[in-house]
Every structure is written in structure tokens, then in C-alpha cells.
Design an enzyme around this catalytic site. Structure first.
Site, mmCIF file in Angstrom:
data_model
loop_
_atom_site.group_PDB
_atom_site.id
_atom_site.type_symbol
_atom_site.label_atom_id
_atom_site.label_comp_id
_atom_site.label_asym_id
_atom_site.label_seq_id
_atom_site.Cartn_x
_atom_site.Cartn_y
_atom_site.Cartn_z
ATOM 1 N N HIS A 12 -36.788 -16.058 -12.210
ATOM 2 C CA HIS A 12 -36.901 -16.133 -13.673
ATOM 3 C C HIS A 12 -36.839 -14.728 -14.282
ATOM 4 C CE1 HIS A 12 -39.421 -19.973 -12.914
ATOM 5 N NE2 HIS A 12 -38.267 -20.358 -13.412
ATOM 6 N N LYS A 68 -46.117 -33.146 -17.097
ATOM 7 C CA LYS A 68 -45.692 -32.653 -15.782
ATOM 8 C C LYS A 68 -46.872 -32.131 -14.952
ATOM 9 C CE LYS A 68 -41.252 -30.791 -14.631
ATOM 10 N NZ LYS A 68 -40.411 -29.574 -14.688
ATOM 11 N N ARG A 103 -28.708 -21.831 -9.971
ATOM 12 C CA ARG A 103 -28.865 -21.535 -8.550
ATOM 13 C C ARG A 103 -27.786 -22.286 -7.789
ATOM 14 N NH1 ARG A 103 -35.109 -22.909 -9.164
ATOM 15 N NH2 ARG A 103 -34.039 -24.240 -10.642
ATOM 16 N N SER A 119 -40.150 -22.523 -8.632
ATOM 17 C CA SER A 119 -41.602 -22.551 -8.834
ATOM 18 C C SER A 119 -42.237 -23.582 -7.904
ATOM 19 C CB SER A 119 -41.927 -22.911 -10.277
ATOM 20 O OG SER A 119 -41.423 -21.952 -11.159
HETATM 21 N N1 LIG Z 1 -34.483 -18.368 -8.648
HETATM 22 C C1 LIG Z 1 -33.849 -18.526 -9.809
HETATM 23 N N2 LIG Z 1 -32.720 -17.836 -10.089
HETATM 24 C C2 LIG Z 1 -32.075 -18.027 -11.254
HETATM 25 N N3 LIG Z 1 -32.480 -18.891 -12.215
HETATM 26 C C3 LIG Z 1 -33.593 -19.593 -11.991
HETATM 27 C C4 LIG Z 1 -34.347 -19.453 -10.788
HETATM 28 N N4 LIG Z 1 -35.411 -20.294 -10.847
HETATM 29 C C5 LIG Z 1 -35.315 -20.926 -12.021
HETATM 30 N N5 LIG Z 1 -34.252 -20.528 -12.703
HETATM 31 C C6 LIG Z 1 -33.824 -20.996 -14.008
HETATM 32 O O1 LIG Z 1 -34.874 -20.782 -14.910
HETATM 33 C C7 LIG Z 1 -34.906 -21.811 -15.912
HETATM 34 C C8 LIG Z 1 -36.286 -22.424 -15.984
HETATM 35 O O2 LIG Z 1 -36.580 -23.005 -14.759
HETATM 36 P P1 LIG Z 1 -37.903 -23.765 -14.373
HETATM 37 O O3 LIG Z 1 -39.058 -23.276 -15.165
HETATM 38 O O4 LIG Z 1 -37.620 -25.211 -14.309
HETATM 39 O O5 LIG Z 1 -38.066 -23.161 -12.898
HETATM 40 P P2 LIG Z 1 -37.946 -23.858 -11.513
HETATM 41 O O6 LIG Z 1 -38.113 -22.757 -10.529
HETATM 42 O O7 LIG Z 1 -36.702 -24.676 -11.438
HETATM 43 O O8 LIG Z 1 -39.235 -24.759 -11.524
HETATM 44 P P3 LIG Z 1 -39.466 -26.196 -10.835
HETATM 45 O O9 LIG Z 1 -39.463 -25.932 -9.374
HETATM 46 O O10 LIG Z 1 -40.796 -26.592 -11.386
HETATM 47 O O11 LIG Z 1 -38.342 -27.063 -11.289
HETATM 48 C C9 LIG Z 1 -33.799 -22.781 -15.499
HETATM 49 O O12 LIG Z 1 -32.636 -22.443 -16.216
HETATM 50 C C10 LIG Z 1 -33.580 -22.495 -14.036
HETATM 51 O O13 LIG Z 1 -32.292 -22.824 -13.622
HETATM 52 MG MG LIG Z 2 -36.435 -26.690 -11.945
#
Ligand SMILES: Nc1ncnc2c1ncn2[C@@H]1O[C@H](COP(=O)(O)OP(=O)(O)OP(=O)(O)O)[C@@H](O)[C@H]1O
Ligand SMILES: [Mg+2]
Length: 160
Positions: free
Chosen positions: A17, A41, A90, A128
Site C-alpha cells: 500500500h 468486514k 497485483r 493485509s
Molecule cells: N501489495 C500490494 N501491491 C500493490 N497494491 C496493493 C497491494 N496490496 C493492496 N494493494 C492495493 O491497495 C488497494 C487497497 O487494498 P486493500 O485495502 O483491499 O488491501 P488488501 O491487501 O487487498 O487487503 P485484503 O487482504 O483485506 O483484501 C487495492 O487497490 C489493492 O489492489
Molecule cells: Mg484485497
């Protein structure tokens, strides 16, 4: 003024993020990072905690605003005065869902565009959920999340 919106659950923020937000901040004058409240959630961290962790992990950037919203993203985007949503992509698995959201948001709010930033290879498999799963069972997450987040995860799982 060119402004972008980076929305997410950020439960908790990861280095993936932070990387996407850092890169977005280089191309836009103003970046609104918005935590989606979504209590259904059952997030591990409260809205305030997630906002604090983001503020801490992004304290080296000067053009970031941390906010939160409930309800439709398009309504928040209008209130925040942004016309571009920036999301991280991703693996292929992100693509279908993100495309669906982007099309729906464009239909609900013509003029609101979604742009995608490809994940840095080092964080391409980081989420996450995965971080929480590892931390829950005592695995080391240092190096995958900001320092403050690693500490918060340890405290949360030690307590519970
Ligand atoms: N490792 C990463 N690299 C690039 N973008 C990311 C990454 N993790 C999350 N994102 C992007 O950040 C934004 C917010 O993601 P979010 O808060 O759903 O995180 P997540 O890691 O996917 O969480 P969860 O595992 O709860 O789904 C989305 O656009 C997601 O694609
Ligand atoms: Mg996600």
C-alpha cells in the site's frame, strides 16, 4: 489542481500500500488516502487505528491527506474533489474485481477515471489478510509492513 484518491481497507497498511501511495504522490499534487470504514468486514483495527498507521507510514510525504468514508466511493470522490482513483494491481486475481469496480464507478460517476499502478514485484503477493494470518500464528512480518504496524500486530495478537 490534480488530485488522486487511493481507497482501501488498510487493515492494516502493508508496504505494498505504502509503495502505491508513494508512487501516486509523485504524479499528483494532492493524494487523498481514504480508509473504507465498512464495519461489516469486522476489521482487526479500528478506523482511527488504521488512519494513524497510514499517517505514520506516510509521514515522509507532504501531499497526502488521510480521510475515511462509508458508502459509495463515487460520493466520497465528489466530496473530496478528486476525479481519478488510483489502485494497485497485483496478480491476475486483482484484475477482474478491480475492472468491475472501475466500470461500475465510471457508470455511476461519468468523469471519474480509475488508473492502475502495477505492484512492485517485491510486494506482488502481499495482502493485509496474509499479513494478519502470519502474525496471528506468531510469524515475523517485519519487512512486509511499516514498523509501527508490525508492533501493533504483535500487541493485538498477544492480547487476544
Ligand atoms: N501489495 C500490494 N501491491 C500493490 N497494491 C496493493 C497491494 N496490496 C493492496 N494493494 C492495493 O491497495 C488497494 C487497497 O487494498 P486493500 O485495502 O483491499 O488491501 P488488501 O491487501 O487487498 O487487503 P485484503 O487482504 O483485506 O483484501 C487495492 O487497490 C489493492 O489492489
Ligand atoms: Mg484485497
Amino acid at each position: 489542481m490534480t488530485a488522486a484518491l487511493c481507497p482501501g481497507s488498510f487493515d492494516p497498511p502493508t508496504n505494498g500500500h505504502i509503495d502505491v501511495i508513494e508512487r501516486t504522490s509523485r504524479h499528483f499534487q494532492r493524494v487523498v488516502v481514504a480508509v473504507i470504514a465498512n464495519p461489516s468486514k469486522h476489521p482487526l483495527f479500528s478506523l482511527a487505528e488504521r488512519q494513524e498507521m497510514l499517517a505514520d507510514g506516510l509521514s515522509h510525504l507532504t501531499n497526502i491527506e488521510i480521510d475515511s468514508f462509508d458508502g459509495l466511493l463515487v460520493d466520497f470522490a465528489r466530496r473530496a474533489g478528486v476525479t481519478v482513483v488510483v489502485k494497485g494491481l497485483r496478480a491476475v486475481s486483482d484484475f477482474e474485481y478491480e475492472l468491475q469496480m472501475a466500470e461500475m464507478n465510471a457508470a455511476l460517476a461519468p468523469g471519474l477515471d480509475t488508473m492502475f499502478v502495477t505492484a512492485k514485484p517485491a510486494w506482488a503477493f502481499l495482502s493485509s489478510s496474509l499479513v494478519k494470518e502470519v502474525a496471528r500464528f506468531g510469524g515475523a512480518v517485519e519487512g512486509l509492513v511499516p514498523e509501527r504496524v508490525a508492533t501493533a500486530l504483535k500487541e493485538r495478537f498477544a492480547a487476544g
